[in-house]
Scaffold this active site. Sequence first.
Site, PDB file in Angstrom:
ATOM      1  N   HIS A 132      54.155  33.726  49.161  1.00 35.81           N
ATOM      2  CA  HIS A 132      52.799  33.430  49.027  1.00 35.81           C
ATOM      3  C   HIS A 132      52.390  32.013  48.568  1.00 35.81           C
ATOM      4  O   HIS A 132      53.438  31.269  48.131  1.00 35.81           O
ATOM      5  CB  HIS A 132      51.965  34.443  47.814  1.00 35.81           C
ATOM      6  CG  HIS A 132      51.943  35.762  48.682  1.00 35.81           C
ATOM      7  ND1 HIS A 132      52.870  36.661  48.398  1.00 35.81           N
ATOM      8  CD2 HIS A 132      50.826  36.265  49.265  1.00 35.81           C
ATOM      9  CE1 HIS A 132      52.305  37.774  49.303  1.00 35.81           C
ATOM     10  NE2 HIS A 132      51.166  37.668  49.454  1.00 35.81           N
ATOM     11  N   LYS A 136      48.858  31.692  43.751  1.00 33.81           N
ATOM     12  CA  LYS A 136      48.740  33.309  43.499  1.00 33.81           C
ATOM     13  C   LYS A 136      49.257  33.486  42.136  1.00 33.81           C
ATOM     14  O   LYS A 136      50.317  32.942  41.883  1.00 33.81           O
ATOM     15  CB  LYS A 136      49.503  34.080  44.741  1.00 33.81           C
ATOM     16  CG  LYS A 136      49.460  35.403  44.457  1.00 33.81           C
ATOM     17  CD  LYS A 136      50.174  36.318  45.606  1.00 33.81           C
ATOM     18  CE  LYS A 136      49.958  37.686  45.461  1.00 33.81           C
ATOM     19  NZ  LYS A 136      48.750  38.328  45.343  1.00 33.81           N
TER      20      LYS A 136
HETATM   21  N1  LIG Z   1      42.935  42.598  49.865  1.00 28.98           N
HETATM   22  C1  LIG Z   1      43.413  41.522  50.620  1.00 28.98           C
HETATM   23  O1  LIG Z   1      43.587  41.549  51.837  1.00 28.98           O
HETATM   24  C2  LIG Z   1      43.381  40.287  49.841  1.00 28.98           C
HETATM   25  C3  LIG Z   1      43.556  38.977  50.547  1.00 28.98           C
HETATM   26  C4  LIG Z   1      43.601  37.849  49.568  1.00 28.98           C
HETATM   27  C5  LIG Z   1      43.143  37.998  48.525  1.00 28.98           C
HETATM   28  N2  LIG Z   1      43.062  39.165  47.989  1.00 28.98           N
HETATM   29  C6  LIG Z   1      42.445  39.305  46.485  1.00 28.98           C
HETATM   30  O2  LIG Z   1      41.234  39.020  46.256  1.00 28.98           O
HETATM   31  C7  LIG Z   1      41.186  38.479  45.111  1.00 28.98           C
HETATM   32  C8  LIG Z   1      39.931  37.267  45.312  1.00 28.98           C
HETATM   33  O3  LIG Z   1      40.849  36.234  45.973  1.00 28.98           O
HETATM   34  P1  LIG Z   1      40.137  35.035  46.474  1.00 28.98           P
HETATM   35  O4  LIG Z   1      41.403  34.126  47.026  1.00 28.98           O
HETATM   36  O5  LIG Z   1      38.861  34.834  47.139  1.00 28.98           O
HETATM   37  O6  LIG Z   1      39.790  34.293  44.819  1.00 28.98           O
HETATM   38  P2  LIG Z   1      38.831  32.993  44.521  1.00 28.98           P
HETATM   39  O7  LIG Z   1      38.633  32.165  45.763  1.00 28.98           O
HETATM   40  O8  LIG Z   1      39.490  32.610  43.249  1.00 28.98           O
HETATM   41  O9  LIG Z   1      37.469  33.879  44.395  1.00 28.98           O
HETATM   42  C9  LIG Z   1      37.287  34.552  43.111  1.00 28.98           C
HETATM   43  C10 LIG Z   1      36.009  35.098  43.066  1.00 28.98           C
HETATM   44  O10 LIG Z   1      35.854  35.986  42.097  1.00 28.98           O
HETATM   45  C11 LIG Z   1      34.681  35.617  41.291  1.00 28.98           C
HETATM   46  N3  LIG Z   1      35.106  35.762  39.824  1.00 28.98           N
HETATM   47  C12 LIG Z   1      35.983  35.619  39.258  1.00 28.98           C
HETATM   48  N4  LIG Z   1      35.762  36.393  37.986  1.00 28.98           N
HETATM   49  C13 LIG Z   1      34.695  37.088  37.987  1.00 28.98           C
HETATM   50  C14 LIG Z   1      34.237  38.018  37.087  1.00 28.98           C
HETATM   51  N5  LIG Z   1      34.806  38.092  35.995  1.00 28.98           N
HETATM   52  N6  LIG Z   1      32.995  38.715  37.712  1.00 28.98           N
HETATM   53  C15 LIG Z   1      32.609  38.687  38.992  1.00 28.98           C
HETATM   54  N7  LIG Z   1      33.116  37.639  39.787  1.00 28.98           N
HETATM   55  C16 LIG Z   1      34.297  36.911  39.454  1.00 28.98           C
HETATM   56  C17 LIG Z   1      34.603  34.081  41.160  1.00 28.98           C
HETATM   57  O11 LIG Z   1      33.356  33.578  40.792  1.00 28.98           O
HETATM   58  P3  LIG Z   1      33.258  31.890  40.371  1.00 28.98           P
HETATM   59  O12 LIG Z   1      32.903  31.255  41.691  1.00 28.98           O
HETATM   60  O13 LIG Z   1      31.942  32.177  39.543  1.00 28.98           O
HETATM   61  O14 LIG Z   1      34.465  31.616  39.516  1.00 28.98           O
HETATM   62  C18 LIG Z   1      34.893  33.941  42.808  1.00 28.98           C
HETATM   63  O15 LIG Z   1      33.743  34.093  43.634  1.00 28.98           O
HETATM   64  C19 LIG Z   1      42.172  38.160  44.349  1.00 28.98           C
HETATM   65  O16 LIG Z   1      42.326  39.284  43.592  1.00 28.98           O
HETATM   66  C20 LIG Z   1      43.142  38.056  45.437  1.00 28.98           C
HETATM   67  O17 LIG Z   1      44.517  38.417  45.198  1.00 28.98           O
HETATM   68  C21 LIG Z   1      43.072  40.329  48.587  1.00 28.98           C
END
Ligand SMILES: NC(=O)c1ccc[n+]([C@@H]2O[C@H](COP(=O)([O-])OP(=O)(O)OC[C@H]3O[C@@H](n4cnc5c(N)ncnc54)[C@H](OP(=O)(O)O)[C@@H]3O)[C@@H](O)[C@H]2O)c1
Length: 246
Positions: A132, A136
């Site tokens: 990854h 990550k």
């Molecule tokens: N299922 C899948 O296929 C898949 C694919 C990719 C990623 N993921 C997972 O999805 C999650 C998000 O990934 P990402 O790449 O989008 O991350 P990211 O770009 O870092 O975005 C994280 C988001 O979560 C918010 N956040 C952080 N802490 C929070 C809290 N306590 N309460 C509410 N919102 C909060 C952040 O808000 P702020 O802007 O205010 O910090 C931001 O909007 C991760 O766990 C990742 O591993 C899953």
Amino acid sequence: MSTRVAVIGATGRMGRLITRLIGESDDFEVVASLDSRSDLSQMRGADLAVDVSHPAASGDIVEFAIQAGLRVLVGTSGWSQERIARLRPLVEGREDSAVIIVPNFSVGSALGTALSEIAARYFDSIEIIEAHHAHKVDSPSGTAVRTAERISAARAELGPVDAPHNDQRARGQLVASIPVHSLRLGGVLASQQVTFGGTGETLSIRHDTLSDDSYERGILLALRALPTATGVTVGLDALLDLGGAR
Ligand SMILES: NC(=O)c1ccc[n+]([C@@H]2O[C@H](COP(=O)([O-])OP(=O)(O)OC[C@H]3O[C@@H](n4cnc5c(N)ncnc54)[C@H](OP(=O)(O)O)[C@@H]3O)[C@@H](O)[C@H]2O)c1
């Protein structure tokens, strides 16, 4: 009438993708966009919540959404078997709520895991290498953990795989008896290879995520399954019609 969706993690990479997909759809609309500074009560009034936030926050977010009577799609990583087991009693028997947890929205990845499950009984040496991007935070990846658990369950009658010298760190982390090797590299988005070793042959089942577009089909599939879902459903494969593939 559109289904009203609250997106939690809306400012993030996945949240922006989901917001765009919903905006382009005819059957859903975003009515609340939450980030790390938002009050969770902002999701009240929506029909569905989509949580793509942070592993440390996801438990409280999902619990709040269930108590508020929303159906929840969880894409956030870090949902171990133990956490899912604690969640089930909160949802089961409730008609106003349901949870679908999709550790990986990629259809190709779900098929890779399903095919690995089929191969599991025919080989005794099995190892997983996942790669990854360098940002990550968790390792091994949730997909690798789930793949290892599913392979192990498919081999329940055969016992653990042959994983010699696994006390040496370079042999990877054992997950359900299967060595998992995690690479965190610049230039990579997500990739997983399950290699099966047999007598005079190997089989590799490899999936590469080349762009976030790979998640679109799975996100829409899960969103459309949510209004009629009950209890807790885990994995995109549960929503795909894999027919006789298992
Ligand atoms: N299922 C899948 O296929 C898949 C694919 C990719 C990623 N993921 C997972 O999805 C999650 C998000 O990934 P990402 O790449 O989008 O991350 P990211 O770009 O870092 O975005 C994280 C988001 O979560 C918010 N956040 C952080 N802490 C929070 C809290 N306590 N309460 C509410 N919102 C909060 C952040 O808000 P702020 O802007 O205010 O910090 C931001 O909007 C991760 O766990 C990742 O591993 C899953």
